[in-house]
Motif scaffolding. Structure first.
Motif, mmCIF file in Angstrom:
data_model
loop_
_atom_site.group_PDB
_atom_site.id
_atom_site.type_symbol
_atom_site.label_atom_id
_atom_site.label_comp_id
_atom_site.label_asym_id
_atom_site.label_seq_id
_atom_site.Cartn_x
_atom_site.Cartn_y
_atom_site.Cartn_z
ATOM 1 N N MET A 1 0.824 -1.198 0.000
ATOM 2 C CA MET A 1 0.000 0.000 0.000
ATOM 3 C C MET A 1 0.863 1.254 0.000
ATOM 4 O O MET A 1 0.501 2.256 -0.610
ATOM 5 N N LYS A 2 2.010 1.189 0.674
ATOM 6 C CA LYS A 2 2.899 2.333 0.727
ATOM 7 C C LYS A 2 3.420 2.679 -0.667
ATOM 8 O O LYS A 2 3.536 3.855 -1.023
ATOM 9 N N ALA A 3 3.706 1.660 -1.468
ATOM 10 C CA ALA A 3 4.213 1.890 -2.827
ATOM 11 C C ALA A 3 3.171 2.592 -3.689
ATOM 12 O O ALA A 3 3.520 3.401 -4.559
ATOM 13 N N PHE A 4 1.904 2.309 -3.456
ATOM 14 C CA PHE A 4 0.823 2.956 -4.211
ATOM 15 C C PHE A 4 0.842 4.470 -3.969
ATOM 16 O O PHE A 4 0.795 5.261 -4.911
ATOM 17 N N PHE A 5 0.923 4.870 -2.717
ATOM 18 C CA PHE A 5 0.926 6.288 -2.389
ATOM 19 C C PHE A 5 2.231 6.963 -2.818
ATOM 20 O O PHE A 5 2.232 8.134 -3.194
ATOM 21 N N GLU A 6 3.340 6.239 -2.766
ATOM 22 C CA GLU A 6 4.587 6.791 -3.273
ATOM 23 C C GLU A 6 4.522 6.970 -4.783
ATOM 24 O O GLU A 6 5.120 7.893 -5.333
ATOM 25 N N GLY A 7 3.803 6.088 -5.461
ATOM 26 C CA GLY A 7 3.605 6.237 -6.901
ATOM 27 C C GLY A 7 2.792 7.476 -7.224
ATOM 28 O O GLY A 7 3.089 8.202 -8.187
ATOM 29 N N ILE A 8 1.756 7.739 -6.441
ATOM 30 C CA ILE A 8 0.952 8.949 -6.620
ATOM 31 C C ILE A 8 1.814 10.183 -6.357
ATOM 32 O O ILE A 8 1.766 11.169 -7.085
ATOM 33 N N GLN A 9 2.637 10.121 -5.317
ATOM 34 C CA GLN A 9 3.535 11.236 -5.009
ATOM 35 C C GLN A 9 4.495 11.477 -6.165
ATOM 36 O O GLN A 9 4.699 12.623 -6.577
ATOM 37 N N TYR A 10 5.080 10.431 -6.704
ATOM 38 C CA TYR A 10 6.005 10.574 -7.821
ATOM 39 C C TYR A 10 5.314 11.195 -9.030
ATOM 40 O O TYR A 10 5.863 12.093 -9.676
ATOM 41 N N LEU A 11 4.102 10.748 -9.324
ATOM 42 C CA LEU A 11 3.369 11.273 -10.470
ATOM 43 C C LEU A 11 3.145 12.777 -10.351
ATOM 44 O O LEU A 11 3.427 13.536 -11.270
ATOM 45 N N PHE A 12 2.661 13.213 -9.202
ATOM 46 C CA PHE A 12 2.331 14.625 -9.046
ATOM 47 C C PHE A 12 3.564 15.497 -8.815
ATOM 48 O O PHE A 12 3.705 16.542 -9.448
ATOM 49 N N VAL A 13 4.457 15.099 -7.941
ATOM 50 C CA VAL A 13 5.594 15.948 -7.583
ATOM 51 C C VAL A 13 6.637 15.976 -8.700
ATOM 52 O O VAL A 13 7.115 17.040 -9.085
ATOM 53 N N ASP A 14 6.990 14.822 -9.230
ATOM 54 C CA ASP A 14 8.096 14.753 -10.178
ATOM 55 C C ASP A 14 7.689 14.897 -11.636
ATOM 56 O O ASP A 14 8.547 15.150 -12.480
#
Length: 76
Positions: A1-14
């Motif tokens: 589940m943590k990887a899912f939210f990190e993926g969302i963070q990567y999409l928006f931030v980076d």
């Protein structure tokens, strides 16, 4: 589940907000260019407000607009 939210963070931030970082850095050299997104938004909103009021005037001139204060049944 943590990887899912990190993926969302990567999409928006980076990826999606990368142009906003560029605009933020540009603000120190040219404020007007740095706020181009805001100016475009203001221009689009002004155009559509003008268009909407023009259409309202057309309907009012034809007599097709209904100025009934009891538009909803609970207002009767």
């Amino acid at each position: 589940m943590k990887a899912f939210f990190e993926g969302i963070q990567y999409l928006f931030v980076d990826i999606l907000f990368k142009p906003m970082d560029w605009f933020r850095e540009m603000e120190l050299s040219n404020w007007w260019t740095a706020n181009i997104v805001n100016w475009i938004f203001i221009a689009v909103c002004c155009y559509w407000t003008w268009y909407w009021t023009k259409e309202l005037k057309i309907f009012k001139d034809k007599g097709q607009d209904e100025q009934d204060t009891t538009a909803h049944s609970f207002l009767k």
